[in-house]
Design a protein around this motif. Structure first.
Motif, PDB file in Angstrom:
ATOM      1  N   THR A  26       0.841  -1.208   0.000  1.00 23.47           N
ATOM      2  CA  THR A  26       0.000   0.000   0.000  1.00 23.47           C
ATOM      3  C   THR A  26       0.867   1.246   0.000  1.00 23.47           C
ATOM      4  N   SER A  27       1.946   1.201   0.763  1.00 22.18           N
ATOM      5  CA  SER A  27       2.839   2.363   0.823  1.00 22.18           C
ATOM      6  C   SER A  27       3.471   2.634  -0.531  1.00 22.18           C
ATOM      7  N   ARG A  28       3.918   1.526  -1.250  1.00 22.77           N
ATOM      8  CA  ARG A  28       4.498   1.749  -2.569  1.00 22.77           C
ATOM      9  C   ARG A  28       3.484   2.384  -3.513  1.00 22.77           C
ATOM     10  N   THR A  29       2.238   1.896  -3.430  1.00 25.86           N
ATOM     11  CA  THR A  29       1.185   2.441  -4.305  1.00 25.86           C
ATOM     12  C   THR A  29       0.936   3.908  -3.999  1.00 25.86           C
ATOM     13  N   ASN A  30       0.878   4.217  -2.660  1.00 22.02           N
ATOM     14  CA  ASN A  30       0.625   5.607  -2.268  1.00 22.02           C
ATOM     15  C   ASN A  30       1.754   6.526  -2.702  1.00 22.02           C
ATOM     16  N   LEU A  31       2.988   5.951  -2.765  1.00 22.77           N
ATOM     17  CA  LEU A  31       4.139   6.767  -3.156  1.00 22.77           C
ATOM     18  C   LEU A  31       4.401   6.732  -4.657  1.00 22.77           C
ATOM     19  N   GLY A  32       3.551   6.001  -5.433  1.00 24.08           N
ATOM     20  CA  GLY A  32       3.724   5.922  -6.877  1.00 24.08           C
ATOM     21  C   GLY A  32       4.827   4.970  -7.290  1.00 24.08           C
ATOM     22  N   LEU A  33       5.170   3.987  -6.429  1.00 18.65           N
ATOM     23  CA  LEU A  33       6.224   3.032  -6.761  1.00 18.65           C
ATOM     24  C   LEU A  33       5.621   1.688  -7.139  1.00 18.65           C
ATOM     25  N   GLY A  34       6.193   1.037  -8.120  1.00 17.06           N
ATOM     26  CA  GLY A  34       5.752  -0.313  -8.492  1.00 17.06           C
ATOM     27  C   GLY A  34       6.674  -1.361  -7.883  1.00 17.06           C
ATOM     28  N   THR A  35       6.666  -2.636  -8.423  1.00 16.85           N
ATOM     29  CA  THR A  35       7.573  -3.688  -7.969  1.00 16.85           C
ATOM     30  C   THR A  35       8.936  -3.482  -8.603  1.00 16.85           C
ATOM     31  N   ILE A  36       9.906  -4.318  -8.243  1.00 15.53           N
ATOM     32  CA  ILE A  36      11.265  -4.158  -8.769  1.00 15.53           C
ATOM     33  C   ILE A  36      11.302  -4.261 -10.290  1.00 15.53           C
ATOM     34  N   SER A  37      10.331  -5.051 -10.877  1.00 19.09           N
ATOM     35  CA  SER A  37      10.312  -5.208 -12.336  1.00 19.09           C
ATOM     36  C   SER A  37       9.911  -3.928 -13.045  1.00 19.09           C
ATOM     37  N   THR A  38       9.318  -2.943 -12.341  1.00 23.84           N
ATOM     38  CA  THR A  38       8.873  -1.694 -12.985  1.00 23.84           C
ATOM     39  C   THR A  38       9.819  -0.546 -12.698  1.00 23.84           C
ATOM     40  N   GLN A  39      10.992  -0.884 -12.038  1.00 23.12           N
ATOM     41  CA  GLN A  39      11.936   0.183 -11.728  1.00 23.12           C
ATOM     42  C   GLN A  39      12.668   0.620 -12.994  1.00 23.12           C
ATOM     43  N   ALA A  40      13.503   1.602 -12.821  1.00 23.62           N
ATOM     44  CA  ALA A  40      14.275   2.111 -13.955  1.00 23.62           C
ATOM     45  C   ALA A  40      15.153   1.016 -14.521  1.00 23.62           C
ATOM     46  N   SER A  41      15.567   1.167 -15.753  1.00 17.62           N
ATOM     47  CA  SER A  41      16.301   0.115 -16.452  1.00 17.62           C
ATOM     48  C   SER A  41      17.744   0.018 -16.002  1.00 17.62           C
ATOM     49  N   ASN A  42      18.205   0.973 -15.181  1.00 13.03           N
ATOM     50  CA  ASN A  42      19.589   0.868 -14.704  1.00 13.03           C
ATOM     51  C   ASN A  42      19.694  -0.230 -13.650  1.00 13.03           C
ATOM     52  N   SER A  43      20.927  -0.541 -13.229  1.00 12.39           N
ATOM     53  CA  SER A  43      21.169  -1.671 -12.312  1.00 12.39           C
ATOM     54  C   SER A  43      20.493  -1.444 -10.969  1.00 12.39           C
ATOM     55  N   VAL A  44      20.036  -2.547 -10.380  1.00  8.68           N
ATOM     56  CA  VAL A  44      19.430  -2.521  -9.046  1.00  8.68           C
ATOM     57  C   VAL A  44      20.411  -3.205  -8.096  1.00  8.68           C
ATOM     58  N   SER A  45      20.887  -2.504  -7.073  1.00  4.76           N
ATOM     59  CA  SER A  45      21.856  -3.058  -6.125  1.00  4.76           C
ATOM     60  C   SER A  45      21.137  -3.547  -4.877  1.00  4.76           C
ATOM     61  N   ILE A  46      21.427  -4.781  -4.499  1.00  2.00           N
ATOM     62  CA  ILE A  46      20.836  -5.358  -3.278  1.00  2.00           C
ATOM     63  C   ILE A  46      21.984  -5.725  -2.348  1.00  2.00           C
ATOM     64  N   THR A  47      21.994  -5.138  -1.174  1.00  2.62           N
ATOM     65  CA  THR A  47      23.071  -5.389  -0.206  1.00  2.62           C
ATOM     66  C   THR A  47      22.494  -6.052   1.042  1.00  2.62           C
ATOM     67  N   GLY A  48      23.074  -7.200   1.408  1.00  3.65           N
ATOM     68  CA  GLY A  48      22.646  -7.873   2.633  1.00  3.65           C
ATOM     69  C   GLY A  48      21.304  -8.551   2.539  1.00  3.65           C
ATOM     70  N   GLY A  49      20.758  -8.694   1.349  1.00  5.90           N
ATOM     71  CA  GLY A  49      19.463  -9.351   1.213  1.00  5.90           C
ATOM     72  C   GLY A  49      19.506 -10.414   0.134  1.00  5.90           C
ATOM     73  N   SER A  50      18.345 -10.824  -0.342  1.00  6.33           N
ATOM     74  CA  SER A  50      18.277 -11.848  -1.383  1.00  6.33           C
ATOM     75  C   SER A  50      17.011 -11.666  -2.188  1.00  6.33           C
ATOM     76  N   ILE A  51      17.000 -12.252  -3.376  1.00  6.48           N
ATOM     77  CA  ILE A  51      15.814 -12.250  -4.233  1.00  6.48           C
ATOM     78  C   ILE A  51      15.265 -13.663  -4.230  1.00  6.48           C
ATOM     79  N   SER A  52      14.022 -13.818  -3.867  1.00  8.84           N
ATOM     80  CA  SER A  52      13.398 -15.139  -3.818  1.00  8.84           C
ATOM     81  C   SER A  52      12.190 -15.171  -4.731  1.00  8.84           C
ATOM     82  N   GLY A  53      11.715 -16.405  -4.940  1.00  8.68           N
ATOM     83  CA  GLY A  53      10.516 -16.564  -5.758  1.00  8.68           C
ATOM     84  C   GLY A  53      10.773 -16.583  -7.242  1.00  8.68           C
ATOM     85  N   LEU A  54      12.046 -16.694  -7.662  1.00  6.53           N
ATOM     86  CA  LEU A  54      12.345 -16.716  -9.092  1.00  6.53           C
ATOM     87  C   LEU A  54      11.871 -18.021  -9.711  1.00  6.53           C
TER      88      LEU A  54
END
Length: 676
Positions: free
Chosen positions: A429-457
């Motif tokens: 809800t917060s992302r929607t209220n702030l106009g943000l989508g999921t990671i797949s809708t982010q800008a086309s530049n690189s996405v850096s993830i530090t100390g976490g992981s991507i699951s559900g692939l």
């Protein structure tokens, strides 16, 4: 045929071992018969003491275990004993006369060793004949009245035994005579003479015993002698003589009459003449004494206070620090209660009001009250308006019931998280209220993830899609890497002790922890990768202790006289379990080594015959020479087979023979020309 087979009737002996000796025999039979007869006589007297006796008459088949040893599957040590003569007969051994030197039984076999002769290794069994138990006697029976030869193996004649026993005396050593069944007769003097160091003592005789010990003796009538002392005053005071009862009594009576009994009370002493005076034991204050029979009884009277008596004490002082008073009622006390600020409490009683009612403390001013009141002393439901300045209500005060830490610190932390959106109730809800989508809708530049992981692939289908760890693990599960071992075995080894620290494999000394390729076991299920232990049984490398881990592996061998720098492939299928399927390793390099797949030789012409061709795995090709044409021998092929045949029968160099023949021909011609 032996001597025992000859007839006692001379005319009946017409042949010796098949050689005709009857009238009219050819002259040659005389020589042959005499030779055979000499052989028979020699066999009989080969050992003049050998003769078959008892149950040993006849052969027993025994098993050869050595050049001079055999075994019999029973305990026969009683008949086949040491020293017994034997005859050994074997098809390859021939006949041996000897005697038994060792006979020992260990279930289930008796092992027998012979003193001489050699049993052929080609005879697995032999025939054994038992003979005389005596070893090399010159005569079978000894007839000596004095038994002078003292033989350990020769039996004496009956006459010599009787003469030896009846005549003279004999010294018996180490023998026991059972007196229950025998009688020893003779006079005391004769016995004393027969003994070398002692004399006999008889029941009826009178003897002096010296240095003898009598155990539990019974002495009747009396004792006399220098060792017996009848001295009333014990003046001799002997330490080695026995005193009479009369002298003991006289001495004791005298000594008692001369003695006094001295008694002390700690400050003074009295003396009682035991012979003329009587000692009295009298009572004192509170104590009485009574004499009856051999006893004196001391008792206390009623003036003495005891632990169990009931008494009235007058003008007595009890030290309270050393004594305890109990069961004393208040009625027996002059002062039976205690007063606390107007509250009177009986000794041993209690105030029934809750705790201590301050309302009863009429004699105390508030300024006189001090100290702290504990929680347990307070009543329940104290109104909150009595706390601090009284401005907080009971309802407001209850809000702190669930606080787990400082309220202000928690509020401050909440404000910081809210500013960072890290504590929002719904991230979506917060992302929607702030106009943000999921990671797949982010800008086309690189996405850096530090100390976490991507699951559900999901599993990737395109080259540009991300892959999960599971997908990568499955992709490389079938790949195999090279395994490097220090050495490889060249033959079957004992896994329990041949791969220890310091052992040598293929010329290389092993060290603890070395990897070893075991590839040549007789039982191929034992093949694999092993780790060298310090000592004991080698274990499989835990990284390669299943068929699945070994199948398809490439093993590089580092050192060894035979296997250095070679590579082997495990060709075992990826199925089954360790210990139940064969583990096979095949050499794959160097490329010029290995098993020949197929090689052969073709035949052209008839000079050679070729066999066993082609070879598809292993073996030898045979090449047999037939007949080679003369035109195919040597550099000059103009010689025909006929010309080549002229060499047949030549015994030395042809040119030399021709030169010699020419010289001889010239000499003959010259001689003819001279007319000689």
């Amino acid at each position: 045929m032996t001597v025992k087979d000859y007839s006692t009737t001379a005319s009946s002996n017409t042949a010796i071992n098949g050689i005709n000796i009857n009238t009219g025999m050819p002259p040659s039979n005389v020589d042959n018969a005499l030779r055979q007869y000499g052989k028979d006589i020699r066999e009989v007297w080969n050992d003049k003491e050998f003769f078959e006796v008892g149950t040993g008459s006849g052969s027993t088949t025994v098993t050869r275990t050595g050049n001079t040893t055999v075994t019999i599957s029973a305990d026969v040590t009683s008949t086949h004993h040491v020293g017994r003569r034997v005859k050994i007969v074997g098809s390859n051994t021939g006949t041996i006369y000897s005697h038994i030197s060792v006979s020992a039984y260990s279930s289930p076999n008796t092992t027998i060793t012979f003193a001489s002769g050699t049993i052929s290794a080609s005879d697995s069994t032999i025939s054994l004949y038992l003979g005389s138990p005596y070893v090399n006697p010159s005569v079978s029976v000894v007839d000596e009245d004095n038994m002078a030869s003292n033989s350990a193996v020769l039996p004496p004649s009956q006459q010599s035994v009787k003469a030896y026993v009846d005549g003279g005396t004999a010294t018996i050593t180490g023998k026991t005579i059972n007196l229950a069944n025998n009688t020893v007769t003779g006079t005391t003097a004769q016995f004393n003479t027969a003994l070398s160091d002692n004399d006999f003592t008889t029941l009826a005789g009178s003897e002096t015993l010296t240095n003898k010990t009598l155990t539990s003796p019974i002495l009747n009538t009396g004792i006399s002698g220098t060792a017996f002392q009848d001295d009333d005053n014990f003046s001799s005071a002997s330490a080695s003589k026995v005193a009479s009862s009369e002298s003991i009594k006289a001495y004791v009576d005298t000594q008692v009459g001369l003695s006094d009994l001295d008694i002390s009370d700690g400050s003074s002493t009295i003396a009682i003449d035991l012979d003329s005076e009587t000692l009295g034991l009298l009572g004192g204050t509170g104590i009485t004494s009574t004499a009856s029979g051999n006893n004196v009884t001391l008792a206390i009277d009623g003036t003495v206070v005891t632990e169990s008596s009931t008494d009235t004490l007058t003008n007595k002082t009890i030290n309270a620090s050393n004594n305890t008073l109990s069961n004393i009622g208040n009625s027996a006390l002059s002062n039976s209660s205690v007063n606390f600020g107007g509250v009177s409490v009986s000794l041993g009683g209690s105030d029934t009001t809750p705790a201590f009612n301050l309302a009863d403390a009429t004699g105390y001013l508030s300024s006189n009250l001090s100290g702290n009141i504990a929680d347990s002393q307070l009543g329940s439901n104290i109104t909150v308006t009595k706390l601090a300045d009284g401005s907080v209500t009971n309802s407001e005060f209850q809000f702190i019931n669930t606080l787990s830490s400082n309220a202000q610190d928690q509020l401050t932390a909440r404000l910081e998280k809210a500013s960072n959106l890290s504590d929002v109730a719904s991230a979506s809800t917060s992302r929607t209220n702030l106009g943000l989508g999921t990671i797949s809708t982010q800008a086309s530049n690189s996405v850096s993830i530090t100390g976490g992981s991507i699951s559900g692939l999901s599993l990737p289908t395109a080259d540009t899609e991300a892959s999960s760890k599971l997908y990568v693990d499955n992709a490389i599960a079938g790949m195999r890497t090279r395994i490097i071992t220090k050495v490889a075995t060249t033959g079957n080894v004992n896994l329990t002790n041949a791969l220890e620290n310091g052992d040598t494999i293929d010329g290389i000394s092993l060290s603890t922890g070395d990897k070893i390729l075991v590839k040549s076991q007789t039982d191929a299920t034992e093949n694999g990768i092993y780790i060298c232990p310090n000592s004991g049984t080698a274990s499989r490398d835990t990284n390669y202790d299943t068929v699945e881990e070994l199948a398809g592996q490439m093993i590089v061998v580092q050192q060894g006289s035979t296997n250095a720098d070679k590579i082997f492939l495990c060709t075992t299928d990826n199925s089954g379990s360790i210990g139940s399927v064969d583990i096979v390793f095949s050499q794959v390099t160097p490329a010029n080594q290995g098993t020949v797949q197929s090689v052969g030789i073709t035949q052209s012409g008839s000079e050679f015959t070729i066999g066993n061709t082609p070879i598809t795995s292993s073996g030898n090709i045979t090449l047999n020479v037939n007949r080679i044409s003369a035109t195919k021998i040597g550099a000059n092929t103009n010689i025909s087979d006929t010309e080549y045949g002229y060499l047949n029968g030549v015994s030395s160099n042809i040119q030399t023979q021709l030169d010699n023949s020419a010289s001889l021909g010239d000499a003959i011609s010259f001689a003819v020309a001279l007319g000689s």
